[in-house]
Design a protein around this motif. Structure first.
Motif, PDB file in Angstrom:
ATOM      1  N   LYS A 194      34.926  29.613  40.242  1.00 25.21           N
ATOM      2  CA  LYS A 194      34.652  28.698  41.425  1.00 25.21           C
ATOM      3  C   LYS A 194      34.928  27.053  40.848  1.00 25.21           C
ATOM      4  CE  LYS A 194      31.830  31.716  44.358  1.00 25.21           C
ATOM      5  NZ  LYS A 194      30.395  31.596  44.938  1.00 25.21           N
ATOM      6  N   LEU A 195      34.212  26.779  39.779  1.00 27.42           N
ATOM      7  CA  LEU A 195      34.347  25.361  39.334  1.00 27.42           C
ATOM      8  C   LEU A 195      35.619  25.133  39.082  1.00 27.42           C
ATOM      9  CD1 LEU A 195      32.888  22.685  38.787  1.00 27.42           C
ATOM     10  CD2 LEU A 195      32.264  23.616  36.506  1.00 27.42           C
TER      11      LEU A 195
ATOM     12  N   PHE B  18      26.212  37.212  33.511  1.00 25.96           N
ATOM     13  CA  PHE B  18      27.274  36.903  32.869  1.00 25.96           C
ATOM     14  C   PHE B  18      28.320  36.749  34.053  1.00 25.96           C
ATOM     15  CE2 PHE B  18      31.495  38.365  31.363  1.00 25.96           C
ATOM     16  CZ  PHE B  18      31.516  37.336  30.243  1.00 25.96           C
ATOM     17  N   VAL B  19      28.263  37.780  34.965  1.00 21.72           N
ATOM     18  CA  VAL B  19      29.316  37.720  36.035  1.00 21.72           C
ATOM     19  C   VAL B  19      29.098  36.543  37.022  1.00 21.72           C
ATOM     20  CG1 VAL B  19      30.099  38.906  38.139  1.00 21.72           C
ATOM     21  CG2 VAL B  19      29.598  40.283  35.807  1.00 21.72           C
ATOM     22  N   ALA B  20      27.816  36.355  37.325  1.00 17.55           N
ATOM     23  CA  ALA B  20      27.430  35.019  38.242  1.00 17.55           C
ATOM     24  C   ALA B  20      27.914  33.826  37.340  1.00 17.55           C
ATOM     25  CB  ALA B  20      26.062  34.892  38.432  1.00 17.55           C
ATOM     26  N   ASP B  21      27.786  33.745  36.245  1.00 15.09           N
ATOM     27  CA  ASP B  21      28.208  32.559  35.279  1.00 15.09           C
ATOM     28  C   ASP B  21      29.737  32.429  35.445  1.00 15.09           C
ATOM     29  OD1 ASP B  21      25.774  31.719  34.804  1.00 15.09           O
ATOM     30  OD2 ASP B  21      25.607  32.585  32.888  1.00 15.09           O
ATOM     31  N   LEU B  22      30.355  33.533  35.058  1.00 16.00           N
ATOM     32  CA  LEU B  22      31.773  33.561  35.141  1.00 16.00           C
ATOM     33  C   LEU B  22      32.335  33.346  36.706  1.00 16.00           C
ATOM     34  CD1 LEU B  22      34.314  34.235  33.631  1.00 16.00           C
ATOM     35  CD2 LEU B  22      34.102  36.579  34.406  1.00 16.00           C
ATOM     36  N   SER B  23      31.500  33.756  37.704  1.00  9.60           N
ATOM     37  CA  SER B  23      32.188  33.532  39.076  1.00  9.60           C
ATOM     38  C   SER B  23      31.840  32.130  39.491  1.00  9.60           C
ATOM     39  CB  SER B  23      31.371  34.371  40.184  1.00  9.60           C
ATOM     40  OG  SER B  23      30.024  34.106  39.939  1.00  9.60           O
ATOM     41  N   GLU B  24      30.921  31.600  38.703  1.00 10.86           N
ATOM     42  CA  GLU B  24      30.397  30.160  39.052  1.00 10.86           C
ATOM     43  C   GLU B  24      31.421  29.247  38.374  1.00 10.86           C
ATOM     44  OE1 GLU B  24      28.612  27.030  41.100  1.00 10.86           O
ATOM     45  OE2 GLU B  24      28.226  29.284  41.077  1.00 10.86           O
ATOM     46  N   LYS B  25      31.939  29.534  37.130  1.00 12.15           N
ATOM     47  CA  LYS B  25      33.046  28.935  36.302  1.00 12.15           C
ATOM     48  C   LYS B  25      34.130  28.873  37.080  1.00 12.15           C
ATOM     49  CE  LYS B  25      30.849  29.301  31.539  1.00 12.15           C
ATOM     50  NZ  LYS B  25      31.032  29.756  30.346  1.00 12.15           N
TER      51      LYS B  25
END
Length: 624
Positions: free
Chosen positions: A183-184, A174-181
């Motif tokens: 960053k996006l 979830f944190v990785a997805d959130l950070s990826e979002k």
């Protein structure tokens, strides 16, 4: 019914979700796992898709219905037959969602059950509360109870470790997805800011270019105006000199005509003096001739008296007789002579009076003709002056009209450019306002989504903690059943690991597809912007060409008007020269006729005078 032919199901999220609106979302527990059920409405495909998102491993399961099949589910339900009750329909379908295993691999598929599926929690609660306790038939020993207890504790520890590992993995994902979002979103915001800066730079460059072009146009306009003013001044100066020259020519012509007329009057007066001198000479000659005649008469009288004295003696008696008769005849002759002289003097006086009257009448007629000619010349000069004033006034009016049209055109162009600038500024303000509102809405939605996600995660953790406590109590009761299913759970864990790996790959592919679509959308937007800018540049070029063509047409029209005016002036000058030539020719013909008439009158007067002199010479001879 566990599934129908109207629905299509699948795992993963590789379908294109662009253009689909999220209309409903709800949580549901299926097979001892929590899922988020999302409903999306595909208007272009005329379908509704139900997607189940698993929280542990991010797996997704889809179930799609077309609009017709979705409406057919509620034909027999009087409460949900109305299409306006969308949320009720979505709740009805979500309540009946369930998983079914298909194929030899045991793949799960999302299906629609015939009856509502109850959450596992409720079922477990019913099972624990409503299920009667089975009496233990065999009594366990202490060692067996300790062994079962240790195995249960180890199993519970392993289960808690697995749960913690899955929770940590889900949190990290979830944190990785959130950070990826994030960053996006940062990349999108950076790209948007870069595009905005580029557009602003292009707009500033375009504004500078338009300003430079406007300044150059204004400079050319001012230079053209300056040249035109200089040309107009030169033409006005040339026209003024030409008008002064024409007026001076008219004044010189009038002075020449006046001098010629004065010369004619002086010649007439001189001729009159000459005629009077000739008349006086004729009168003197007449007096000399009369004196000679008188002398001859006196000589004849003396001779006659001498003859009378000689014949006096001889004819004394006859003389005495005839003296009375002679005296009578002499008196009669004297009377006839005096009468004849009085008649001739009266005739001569009448002729002289008639001659003087004719001369005076001719002089009066000549003066009247001279005055009429001067009046005509004066009227013609006034007419020419009025005509020149009218031409000047017409030219001034045309100049004023042209200046007014030019001023109106300039004001209209300035007003139009001001309106265009205001429209562009208003468009820029609207775009900035829309961008600001969009950014605020995005920030609000992200904050709301974050809050919902945190609240949902908190609620799920709480529920999982409660469920773990309940499972611990249930595991003590069903320890034997769980030992039997240990191998099945191991296989299920391996299967889930494979599914997680496949889901991660699908997720990576989906993220790559999203990035590709974002890049394609950015390229399309850049192409649209470039096309719009090129179209605006082409429109500006066409507008400049139309303006240049309009100025060329106005310039050609002005040149044509000037050429027409010059041609008309040349024609007027030619007509004026022809009129002056005709006036001069008429004056010459009139002077010639007048000279012929004066010569004829002088000849007639001379003939009358000679005739009068001949009559006066014969009458004394007759008297003698």
């Amino acid at each position: 019914l566990r599934g129908t032919g109207m629905a299509t199901a699948g795992a993963g999220g590789d379908e294109n979700e662009e253009g689909a609106a999220l209309v409903f979302q709800r949580g549901k527990r299926l097979n001892d796992e929590y899922y988020i059920i999302s409903v999306r409405d595909y208007a272009e495909a005329a379908s509704v898709k139900f997607t189940a998102y698993e929280l542990e491993n991010s797996e997704t399961y889809d179930l799609s219905f077309s609009y017709t099949d979705f409406d057919a589910l509620f034909k027999l339900d009087p409460d949900l037959v109305n299409p306006a009750k969308k949320e009720g329909r979505y709740d009805w379908v979500v309540d009946r969602l369930d998983f079914a295993l298909e194929g030899s691999g045991g793949l799960k598929r999302l299906t629609l059950a015939g009856e509502p599926t109850v959450d596992e929690e409720a079922q477990d609660t019913k099972a624990t509360t409503g299920m009667p306790k089975t009496p233990q038939k065999n009594r366990l020993t202490y060692a067996e109870r300790m062994r079962i207890r240790q195995e249960a504790e180890k199993l519970e520890e392993k289960r808690a470790a697995n749960i913690a590992m899955k929770s940590e993995k889900a949190r990290k994902q979830f944190v990785a997805d959130l950070s990826e979002k994030r960053k996006l979103e940062d990349l999108k915001a950076q790209a948007r800011r870069q595009r905005i800066e580029e557009e602003r730079a292009q707009r500033r460059e375009k504004a500078e270019m338009q300003k430079h072009v406007h300044e150059e146009k204004q400079k050319r306009y001012e230079e053209n105006e300056k040249k035109r003013d200089e040309r107009i001044k030169a033409l006005e100066e040339e026209r003024r000199k030409r008008d002064l020259k024409a007026i001076q020519d008219l004044i010189d012509a009038a002075a020449q005509k006046k001098a010629a007329m004065q010369k004619k009057l002086d010649d007439a007066r001189q001729r009159k003096k000459d005629e009077e001198a000739a008349q006086q000479a004729d009168a003197a000659a007449k007096r000399v001739l009369e004196a000679k005649v008188e002398a001859r008469r006196e000589h004849a009288i003396e001779e006659r008296q001498a003859r009378i004295k000689q014949a006096e003696a001889e004819y004394l008696a006859q003389r005495e007789r005839q003296i009375g008769q002679i005296e009578t005849d002499k008196q009669e002759k004297e009377e006839r002579k005096r009468a004849y002289l009085r008649e001739k003097a009266a005739l001569r006086a009448a002729q002289l009076r008639e001659k003087h009257e004719k001369v005076e009448a001719w002089e009066k007629a000549e003066d009247m003709r001279t005055q009429n000619n001067m009046k005509k010349e004066r009227a013609r000069d006034l007419f020419i002056k009025d005509h020149i004033d009218a031409l000047r006034q017409q030219f001034s009016q045309e100049q004023a009209d042209a200046e007014a049209r030019k001023t109106a055109s300039l004001q209209a162009r300035k007003a139009r450019e001001a309106q265009e600038a205001e429209a562009m500024a208003e468009q820029a303000r609207r775009n900035a306002e829309l961008e600001r509102i969009r950014a605020e809405n995005i920030a609000k939605r992200e904050a709301a989504r974050q809050e919902k996600s945190e609240a949902y995660c908190t609620r799920i953790r709480d529920l999982k903690t409660a469920q773990a406590l309940k499972r611990r109590e249930q595991d003590e009761a069903v320890q034997q059943a769980k030992e039997k299913s240990k191998e099945e759970k191991t296989r299920d864990a391996e299967y889930r690991a494979e599914q997680e790996l496949a889901a991660s790959r699908i997720h990576a592919q989906r993220e790559e597809n999203i990035l590709q679509r974002e890049k394609e959308r950015d390229r399309k937007f850049a192409a649209t912007v470039r096309e719009r800018k090129s179209r605006e540049a082409q429109e500006d070029i066409e507008m400049d060409a139309r303006r240049h063509q309009k100025r060329q047409q106005e310039k050609e029209a002005a040149q044509k008007r000037e050429e027409h005016e010059l041609q008309r002036k040349r024609q007027m000058a030619l007509l004026e020269e022809e009129r002056e030539a005709k006036i001069k020719q008429r004056a010459m013909e009139r002077n010639k006729r007048e000279q012929e008439r004066i010569a004829a009158a002088a000849a007639k007067t001379k003939a009358g005078a000679s005739h009068a002199e001949g009559g006066g010479a014969t009458s004394p001879e007759l008297a003698a």
